[in-house]
Design a protein around this motif. Structure first.
Motif, mmCIF file in Angstrom:
data_model
loop_
_atom_site.group_PDB
_atom_site.id
_atom_site.type_symbol
_atom_site.label_atom_id
_atom_site.label_comp_id
_atom_site.label_asym_id
_atom_site.label_seq_id
_atom_site.Cartn_x
_atom_site.Cartn_y
_atom_site.Cartn_z
ATOM 1 N N LYS A 60 0.859 -1.187 0.000
ATOM 2 C CA LYS A 60 0.000 0.000 0.000
ATOM 3 C C LYS A 60 0.894 1.235 0.000
ATOM 4 O O LYS A 60 1.738 1.375 -0.865
ATOM 5 C CB LYS A 60 -0.994 -0.057 1.147
ATOM 6 N N SER A 61 0.761 2.116 0.980
ATOM 7 C CA SER A 61 1.570 3.340 0.969
ATOM 8 C C SER A 61 2.846 3.216 1.796
ATOM 9 O O SER A 61 3.571 4.184 1.965
ATOM 10 C CB SER A 61 0.734 4.517 1.504
ATOM 11 N N THR A 63 6.621 1.802 2.362
ATOM 12 C CA THR A 63 7.809 1.265 1.689
ATOM 13 C C THR A 63 8.929 1.173 2.725
ATOM 14 O O THR A 63 9.154 2.120 3.477
ATOM 15 C CB THR A 63 8.248 2.181 0.528
#
Length: 152
Positions: A60-61, A63
């Motif tokens: 998703k968002s 990393t």
């Protein structure tokens, strides 16, 4: 600490599977959650070829990047991975490739622990699902490289 072990029979030789797993720079092309991989220092040791690899994974968002020591031992058909830096307090992974019939048995094990309870809650389930699919991902990569029944 989460861990996972599996044995998967594949229609490829131990050397073919070893080479697929040892080709770490190609992981972003086929490995779940892997967004990038940089290979660093590579040297020959008594254990085999040692290399440092930094993998970037994304969900998703989120990393994250982590650095590992990878030891490639083609004579023993073993690849081991140990955490050096990143979001894990512990990461240990081993691949072992054993001849079996018309192909080989791929023995895969991994154990890991995230540094942050929050990160574990957010990405833990996705990471667990991804590592459970690694043997299939590497088998699919071998099929793409060698054909559907290379050892047959």
């Amino acid at each position: 600490m989460p861990s996972f072990r599996t044995v998967r029979h594949v229609p490829f030789t131990p050397r073919q599977m070893f080479d697929v797993v040892a080709d770490v720079e190609r992981y972003p092309e086929f490995l779940p959650l892997c967004e990038g991989l940089l290979e660093g220092e590579r040297k020959i040791s008594e254990q085999g070829t040692e290399l440092i690899a930094t993998m970037t994974v994304g969900y998703k968002s989120i990393t994250e990047a982590f650095t590992t020591q990878v030891v490639l031992d083609p004579e023993a058909s073993v690849i081991t991975v140990r955490n050096l830096d990143g979001p894990f307090t512990h990461l240990a992974n081993e691949w072992h490739f054993l001849p079996s019939g018309a192909g080989c048995d791929v023995h895969f094990s991994i154990s890991y622990a995230f540094r942050s309870a929050m990160l574990s809650l957010i990405v833990g389930a996705a990471f667990d699902k991804a590592v459970r699919s690694y043997t299939q991902a590497f088998e699919a990569r071998a099929r793409a490289l060698y054909g559907p029944h290379a050892a047959a």
